[in-house]
Scaffold this active site. Structure first.
Site, mmCIF file in Angstrom:
data_model
loop_
_atom_site.group_PDB
_atom_site.id
_atom_site.type_symbol
_atom_site.label_atom_id
_atom_site.label_comp_id
_atom_site.label_asym_id
_atom_site.label_seq_id
_atom_site.Cartn_x
_atom_site.Cartn_y
_atom_site.Cartn_z
ATOM 1 N N PRO A 92 0.796 -1.121 0.064
ATOM 2 C CG PRO A 92 -0.303 -1.476 1.922
ATOM 3 C CD PRO A 92 0.714 -1.818 1.136
ATOM 4 C CD GLU A 119 1.558 -3.880 10.820
ATOM 5 O OE1 GLU A 119 1.977 -2.858 10.263
ATOM 6 O OE2 GLU A 119 0.913 -4.687 10.620
ATOM 7 N NE ARG A 161 -7.828 -6.288 -20.980
ATOM 8 C CZ ARG A 161 -7.418 -4.979 -21.229
ATOM 9 N NH1 ARG A 161 -6.648 -4.148 -20.793
ATOM 10 N NH2 ARG A 161 -8.353 -4.817 -22.352
ATOM 11 C CG ASP A 176 -8.065 -1.576 -22.880
ATOM 12 O OD1 ASP A 176 -9.478 -1.853 -23.521
ATOM 13 O OD2 ASP A 176 -6.888 -1.733 -22.580
#
Ligand code: ADE
Length: 273
Positions: A92, A119, A161, A176
């Site tokens: 994150p 963590e 993809r 896209d």
């Protein structure tokens, strides 16, 4: 492309056998190797974590197993003929994962993912490998998952993809949302298929007209509509040079006007509503 994933939950990566990524593997376009980190943990409990220096909650993943896992995966890949590996560390605290980064990663021949639990991984591991390889610390969004495995699935699907020959229609990722090109920085608008009537709902007539120019314009208008609603930030940061006269008309209808710097913002009357 070769992909190595080192994880304490190898079964979490089973979806890589399914659908687009599964087919790319079966066709030999993608060589995915999933490794259990615990095979490089040598005590009797196969420990991969320990308490953090400096205190605090949670546990930190130990350097030893990761170092051995990465050394062996690297040696094995080189032996199999892979080259130019890059380390992808889902966290994150990483840089945001975007279509641009998916395109960049899809051009690399070999990715090694290190999804962490707890963590995170002792920082010395990424520091050490950054002396030898490009390291991408990547976040898939501003929320905290219980581990990086779901991020590996997300990143792998977005990258796979884009590989040549993986999508049936070679052009189907060119418009896209977020792809470079005429729809750059706009979200894709609505799509329809048969039947032409469903629960009293029809199809916008222009899509049945066969008039390619009008259809393209309608799609772009709808892309503006959806983008101002769901991602107004994308319009705000768009280079206004990308907007033609019709785009400007549509933005005006939607309550957007150019400011002193030329960039578009919501007109004050529209903001008050
Ligand atoms: N691990 C935990 N949360 C994550 C996130 N948002 N992105 C990537 N890896 C993660």
């Amino acid at each position: 492309m070769r992909i190595d994933v080192v994880t304490i939950f190898p079964e979490y990566l089973d979806p890589l056998n399914v659908s687009l990524v599964g087919k790319a593997r079966a066709r030999g376009q993608l060589d995915v190797r999933v490794h259990d980190l615990r095979q490089w943990a040598h005590d009797k409990h196969n420990t991969v974590d320990d308490t953090p220096y400096g205190g605090g909650p949670g546990m930190v993943m130990k350097t030893g197993p990761w170092g051995e896992a990465l050394d062996e995966s690297l040696a094995d890949g080189y032996e199999a003929g892979a080259h130019l590996p890059a380390l992808v560390v889902p966290t994150p605290s990483g840089r945001p994962f975007t279509q641009r980064l998916a395109v960049e990663l899809s051009a690399r021949p070999w990715l090694i993912f290190t999804p962490a639990r707890y963590e995170g991984i002792d920082t010395r591991v990424t520091e050490e490998y950054a002396t030898r390889l490009p390291v991408y610390e990547v976040s898939i969004g501003d929320y905290v998952l219980a581990g990086g495995e779901a991020a590996v699935l997300v990143i792998t699907e977005a990258v796979a993809r884009l590989l040549p020959g993986v999508l049936g229609n070679a052009e189907s990722h060119q418009d896209d949302s977020f792809a470079p090109g005429p729809m750059a920085d706009l979200l894709e608008g609505p799509v329809y298929t048969k039947p032409p009537q469903w629960r009293g709902r029809g199809i916008p007539e222009v899509l049945l007209s066969g008039h390619h120019g009008k259809i393209a314009r309608w799609r772009r208008d709808e892309a503006f509509r959806r983008t101002v609603t769901n991602r107004p930030d994308l319009i705000e940061r768009c280079d206004p040079a990308a907007f033609n006269k019709k785009d400007r008309e549509m933005l005006s209808i939607l309550g957007w006007q150019p400011g002193p710097d030329g960039r578009f913002g919501r007109s004050p009357e529209a903001v008050e509503e």
